[in-house]
Design a protein around this motif. Structure first.
Motif, PDB file in Angstrom:
ATOM      1  N   LEU A  23       0.823  -1.207   0.000  1.00  0.00           N
ATOM      2  CA  LEU A  23       0.000   0.000   0.000  1.00  0.00           C
ATOM      3  C   LEU A  23       0.859   1.260   0.000  1.00  0.00           C
ATOM      4  O   LEU A  23       0.530   2.253  -0.657  1.00  0.00           O
ATOM      5  CB  LEU A  23      -0.949  -0.003   1.188  1.00  0.00           C
ATOM      6  CG  LEU A  23      -2.116  -0.998   1.094  1.00  0.00           C
ATOM      7  CD1 LEU A  23      -2.892  -1.023   2.405  1.00  0.00           C
ATOM      8  CD2 LEU A  23      -3.022  -0.645  -0.065  1.00  0.00           C
ATOM      9  N   MET A  24       1.966   1.242   0.732  1.00  0.00           N
ATOM     10  CA  MET A  24       2.869   2.392   0.725  1.00  0.00           C
ATOM     11  C   MET A  24       3.481   2.586  -0.655  1.00  0.00           C
ATOM     12  O   MET A  24       3.610   3.715  -1.140  1.00  0.00           O
ATOM     13  CB  MET A  24       3.967   2.215   1.780  1.00  0.00           C
ATOM     14  CG  MET A  24       3.475   2.365   3.204  1.00  0.00           C
ATOM     15  SD  MET A  24       4.740   2.026   4.433  1.00  0.00           S
ATOM     16  CE  MET A  24       5.998   3.190   4.011  1.00  0.00           C
ATOM     17  N   LEU A  25       3.840   1.499  -1.317  1.00  0.00           N
ATOM     18  CA  LEU A  25       4.393   1.577  -2.660  1.00  0.00           C
ATOM     19  C   LEU A  25       3.387   2.201  -3.625  1.00  0.00           C
ATOM     20  O   LEU A  25       3.725   3.099  -4.403  1.00  0.00           O
ATOM     21  CB  LEU A  25       4.795   0.183  -3.141  1.00  0.00           C
ATOM     22  CG  LEU A  25       5.285   0.077  -4.577  1.00  0.00           C
ATOM     23  CD1 LEU A  25       6.615   0.797  -4.722  1.00  0.00           C
ATOM     24  CD2 LEU A  25       5.404  -1.364  -4.991  1.00  0.00           C
ATOM     25  N   VAL A  26       2.142   1.759  -3.569  1.00  0.00           N
ATOM     26  CA  VAL A  26       1.098   2.319  -4.432  1.00  0.00           C
ATOM     27  C   VAL A  26       0.893   3.798  -4.130  1.00  0.00           C
ATOM     28  O   VAL A  26       0.771   4.623  -5.041  1.00  0.00           O
ATOM     29  CB  VAL A  26      -0.217   1.533  -4.279  1.00  0.00           C
ATOM     30  CG1 VAL A  26      -1.367   2.233  -4.971  1.00  0.00           C
ATOM     31  CG2 VAL A  26      -0.048   0.120  -4.819  1.00  0.00           C
ATOM     32  N   ALA A  31       1.352   9.433  -5.648  1.00  0.00           N
ATOM     33  CA  ALA A  31       1.664  10.773  -5.152  1.00  0.00           C
ATOM     34  C   ALA A  31       2.863  11.391  -5.867  1.00  0.00           C
ATOM     35  O   ALA A  31       2.908  12.598  -6.077  1.00  0.00           O
ATOM     36  CB  ALA A  31       1.933  10.732  -3.654  1.00  0.00           C
ATOM     37  N   GLY A  32       3.814  10.583  -6.257  1.00  0.00           N
ATOM     38  CA  GLY A  32       5.010  11.105  -6.913  1.00  0.00           C
ATOM     39  C   GLY A  32       4.857  11.095  -8.417  1.00  0.00           C
ATOM     40  O   GLY A  32       3.886  10.615  -8.976  1.00  0.00           O
ATOM     41  N   THR A  33       5.824  11.623  -9.083  1.00  0.00           N
ATOM     42  CA  THR A  33       5.805  11.618 -10.536  1.00  0.00           C
ATOM     43  C   THR A  33       6.578  10.405 -11.035  1.00  0.00           C
ATOM     44  O   THR A  33       7.611  10.054 -10.490  1.00  0.00           O
ATOM     45  CB  THR A  33       6.402  12.914 -11.101  1.00  0.00           C
ATOM     46  OG1 THR A  33       6.426  12.818 -12.519  1.00  0.00           O
ATOM     47  CG2 THR A  33       7.800  13.188 -10.603  1.00  0.00           C
ATOM     48  N   LEU A  34       6.047   9.787 -12.063  1.00  0.00           N
ATOM     49  CA  LEU A  34       6.703   8.605 -12.612  1.00  0.00           C
ATOM     50  C   LEU A  34       7.573   8.948 -13.819  1.00  0.00           C
ATOM     51  O   LEU A  34       8.270   8.102 -14.339  1.00  0.00           O
ATOM     52  CB  LEU A  34       5.645   7.565 -13.020  1.00  0.00           C
ATOM     53  CG  LEU A  34       4.783   7.043 -11.871  1.00  0.00           C
ATOM     54  CD1 LEU A  34       3.742   6.079 -12.401  1.00  0.00           C
ATOM     55  CD2 LEU A  34       5.632   6.357 -10.832  1.00  0.00           C
ATOM     56  N   ALA A  35       7.502  10.194 -14.276  1.00  0.00           N
ATOM     57  CA  ALA A  35       8.279  10.610 -15.444  1.00  0.00           C
ATOM     58  C   ALA A  35       9.740  10.809 -15.062  1.00  0.00           C
ATOM     59  O   ALA A  35      10.049  11.252 -13.965  1.00  0.00           O
ATOM     60  CB  ALA A  35       7.712  11.899 -16.019  1.00  0.00           C
TER      61      ALA A  35
END
Length: 129
Positions: A23-26, A31-35
């Protein structure tokens, strides 16, 4: 003789721990950017010095509501659409001035659609921040 019951081994709550980590990973993925960040050695093109020009085949709308096409003033939306070929009526591009009131832009778009434009697209400026 008395038999002693075997004590059951206590299992560790690893499933609960795995669920929390998942759940923390998700959460951090959302919440963060994946780019990928831009490479620091990359130099972007600057367009500050370029003169702004309307793209070809675009209807330019001025702050006072006046419209022009390819440098020539147009009487109104219906006259403009009537002068277009069937192919050009499929997509009409509008380049509105930044200070044009939204009500005027919506009214013009409505007039273009009722005059026969199939699709009306707004041409805007996009910048990297």
């Amino acid at each position: 003789m008395r038999k002693f019951a075997k004590a059951k081994p206590q299992r560790e709550p690893t499933i609960a721990l795995i669920n929390i980590v998942f759940l923390m990973l998700v959460f951090f993925m959302v919440a963060g950017t994946l780019a990928q960040p831009l490479d620091p050695s990359l130099t972007l093109v600057e367009t500050r010095e370029l003169d702004g020009q309307a793209p070809p085949n675009a209807l330019v709308v001025y702050p006072d509501g006046r419209i022009s096409f390819e440098g020539e003033d147009q009487a109104d939306a219906a006259t403009f659409v009537a002068s277009l070929s069937e192919e050009d009526r499929e997509t009409v591009r509008i380049v509105p001035d930044r200070t044009l009131p939204a009500a005027a832009l919506v009214s013009l778009t409505r007039d273009l659609r009722s005059a026969g434009a199939q699709r009306v697209m707004l041409v805007t400026k996009r910048a990297l921040e």
